[in-house]
Motif scaffolding. Structure first.
Motif, PDB file in Angstrom:
ATOM      1  N   ALA A  83      28.191 -61.248 -72.498  1.00 47.15           N
ATOM      2  CA  ALA A  83      29.588 -61.542 -72.852  1.00 47.15           C
ATOM      3  C   ALA A  83      30.244 -60.351 -73.536  1.00 47.15           C
ATOM      4  O   ALA A  83      31.414 -60.049 -73.284  1.00 47.15           O
ATOM      5  N   ILE A  84      29.504 -59.663 -74.398  1.00 47.26           N
ATOM      6  CA  ILE A  84      30.032 -58.463 -75.058  1.00 47.26           C
ATOM      7  C   ILE A  84      30.479 -57.451 -74.018  1.00 47.26           C
ATOM      8  O   ILE A  84      31.565 -56.862 -74.108  1.00 47.26           O
ATOM      9  N   ARG A  85      29.625 -57.238 -73.008  1.00 46.77           N
ATOM     10  CA  ARG A  85      29.942 -56.276 -71.949  1.00 46.77           C
ATOM     11  C   ARG A  85      31.123 -56.755 -71.103  1.00 46.77           C
ATOM     12  O   ARG A  85      32.073 -56.005 -70.859  1.00 46.77           O
ATOM     13  N   ALA A  86      31.077 -58.021 -70.686  1.00 45.28           N
ATOM     14  CA  ALA A  86      32.088 -58.531 -69.760  1.00 45.28           C
ATOM     15  C   ALA A  86      33.458 -58.665 -70.410  1.00 45.28           C
ATOM     16  O   ALA A  86      34.492 -58.420 -69.772  1.00 45.28           O
ATOM     17  N   GLU A  87      33.485 -59.035 -71.686  1.00 47.50           N
ATOM     18  CA  GLU A  87      34.749 -59.331 -72.355  1.00 47.50           C
ATOM     19  C   GLU A  87      35.209 -58.210 -73.296  1.00 47.50           C
ATOM     20  O   GLU A  87      36.258 -58.323 -73.923  1.00 47.50           O
ATOM     21  N   GLN A  88      34.400 -57.149 -73.417  1.00 50.24           N
ATOM     22  CA  GLN A  88      34.762 -56.008 -74.271  1.00 50.24           C
ATOM     23  C   GLN A  88      35.042 -56.459 -75.707  1.00 50.24           C
ATOM     24  O   GLN A  88      36.105 -56.183 -76.279  1.00 50.24           O
ATOM     25  N   LEU A  89      34.071 -57.153 -76.290  1.00 51.53           N
ATOM     26  CA  LEU A  89      34.229 -57.683 -77.642  1.00 51.53           C
ATOM     27  C   LEU A  89      34.140 -56.575 -78.683  1.00 51.53           C
ATOM     28  O   LEU A  89      33.472 -55.556 -78.473  1.00 51.53           O
ATOM     29  N   LYS A  90      34.776 -56.810 -79.831  1.00 47.50           N
ATOM     30  CA  LYS A  90      34.843 -55.785 -80.880  1.00 47.50           C
ATOM     31  C   LYS A  90      34.136 -56.198 -82.169  1.00 47.50           C
ATOM     32  O   LYS A  90      33.543 -55.359 -82.842  1.00 47.50           O
ATOM     33  N   ASN A  91      34.218 -57.466 -82.537  1.00 46.47           N
ATOM     34  CA  ASN A  91      33.677 -57.927 -83.816  1.00 46.47           C
ATOM     35  C   ASN A  91      32.233 -58.381 -83.635  1.00 46.47           C
ATOM     36  O   ASN A  91      31.894 -59.561 -83.746  1.00 46.47           O
ATOM     37  N   ILE A  92      31.378 -57.417 -83.360  1.00 44.38           N
ATOM     38  CA  ILE A  92      29.988 -57.691 -83.017  1.00 44.38           C
ATOM     39  C   ILE A  92      29.084 -56.748 -83.805  1.00 44.38           C
ATOM     40  O   ILE A  92      29.496 -55.660 -84.188  1.00 44.38           O
ATOM     41  N   PRO A  93      27.850 -57.154 -84.050  1.00 41.75           N
ATOM     42  CA  PRO A  93      26.929 -56.258 -84.755  1.00 41.75           C
ATOM     43  C   PRO A  93      26.319 -55.247 -83.809  1.00 41.75           C
ATOM     44  O   PRO A  93      26.336 -55.426 -82.576  1.00 41.75           O
ATOM     45  N   PHE A  94      25.774 -54.178 -84.382  1.00 40.57           N
ATOM     46  CA  PHE A  94      24.942 -53.287 -83.587  1.00 40.57           C
ATOM     47  C   PHE A  94      23.648 -54.030 -83.271  1.00 40.57           C
ATOM     48  O   PHE A  94      22.979 -54.540 -84.157  1.00 40.57           O
ATOM     49  N   ILE A  95      23.308 -54.089 -81.995  1.00 40.16           N
ATOM     50  CA  ILE A  95      22.053 -54.721 -81.595  1.00 40.16           C
ATOM     51  C   ILE A  95      21.559 -54.079 -80.310  1.00 40.16           C
ATOM     52  O   ILE A  95      22.357 -53.776 -79.409  1.00 40.16           O
ATOM     53  N   ARG A  96      20.258 -53.805 -80.250  1.00 41.91           N
ATOM     54  CA  ARG A  96      19.651 -53.234 -79.056  1.00 41.91           C
ATOM     55  C   ARG A  96      18.328 -53.948 -78.768  1.00 41.91           C
ATOM     56  O   ARG A  96      17.534 -54.181 -79.683  1.00 41.91           O
ATOM     57  N   ARG A  97      18.115 -54.291 -77.511  1.00 43.84           N
ATOM     58  CA  ARG A  97      16.816 -54.826 -77.132  1.00 43.84           C
ATOM     59  C   ARG A  97      15.827 -53.683 -77.046  1.00 43.84           C
ATOM     60  O   ARG A  97      16.088 -52.666 -76.402  1.00 43.84           O
ATOM     61  N   VAL A  98      14.652 -53.846 -77.694  1.00 44.26           N
ATOM     62  CA  VAL A  98      13.612 -52.822 -77.657  1.00 44.26           C
ATOM     63  C   VAL A  98      12.599 -53.116 -76.569  1.00 44.26           C
ATOM     64  O   VAL A  98      12.080 -52.196 -75.935  1.00 44.26           O
TER      65      VAL A  98
END
Length: 219
Positions: A83-98
């Protein structure tokens, strides 16, 4: 062995201390670990200061923030990332899958992750996320009462809720909630709306509110 694999081996071998956070465990079905490795000898010295900086730099993480490790047994965060990618969200935390680990602690190819099915994952997903703070009781109550059940509301009532969020917090947060709801409508065969006060959090430094994991899986 690359840095991500070393990181996963540290986790599997119990080198990270698990943090007590019933709210994360109950709200997100997530185990949380401190980012610091407690191994001080031998070959697993991934989280000396030099290695920590190199690893976080590889993940393109913001400097000057603290981080935690998330261990998840469900795909909710993968849908949120989509959803972050598709909707270009802004109020999100830094998160990465390892990485992805099976029940025997073997590292799986990320292609094991498959969204938009009703199958439960037979693996767990490991992420790095910036360390956040839970909201206070007043803010939790506002989102529980105003936002949690917008999927039951008429469109005009939802618009009023977005306006309340904009007035009380900021327009950007209201727009992200609107976009998340739009994503939910597109994928409601697989997702249920579940944005409430316990899955919005604050950055420790700026106190900015960010959104975490706003969906549950529809099985």
């Amino acid at each position: 062995m690359d840095m991500s694999e070393k990181f996963l081996r540290c986790l599997v071998d119990g080198k990270f201390e698990r943090m007590e956070c019933p709210q994360c465990e109950n709200t997100f079905l997530t185990n949380v670990y401190a980012m610091e490795c407690n191994e001080t000898s031998g070959t697993l010295q991934l989280f000396c200061e030099k290695c920590r900086k190199a690893f976080l730099a590889d993940l393109n993480s913001p400097s000057g923030r603290q981080y935690v490790i998330l261990e998840k047994y469900a795909l909710g965060l993968e849908y949120f990332k989509d959803a972050i990618r598709a909707e270009q969200l802004k109020n999100i935390p830094f998160i990465r899958r390892v990485g992805v680990l099976d029940e025997n602690d073997h590292i799986l190819d990320p292609s094991s992750i498959c969204l938009f099915t009703h199958d439960e994952p037979e693996f767990r997903l490991i992420y790095i996320m910036e360390r956040l703070e839970h909201l206070d009781d007043e803010d939790v109550a506002f989102f529980n009462e105003s936002v949690h059940e917008i999927d039951w509301m008429a469109e005009a009532e939802r618009e009023r809720v977005y306006g309340w969020v904009s007035e009380r917090y900021n327009q950007s947060l209201a727009e992200d909630i609107r976009k998340l709801y739009h994503y939910y409508l597109q994928h409601k065969d697989f997702l249920a709306w579940d944005l409430h006060g316990n899955n919005l959090m604050r950055r420790a430094d700026t106190k900015e509110i960010v959104i975490m994991d706003p969906y549950t899986l529809r099985t």
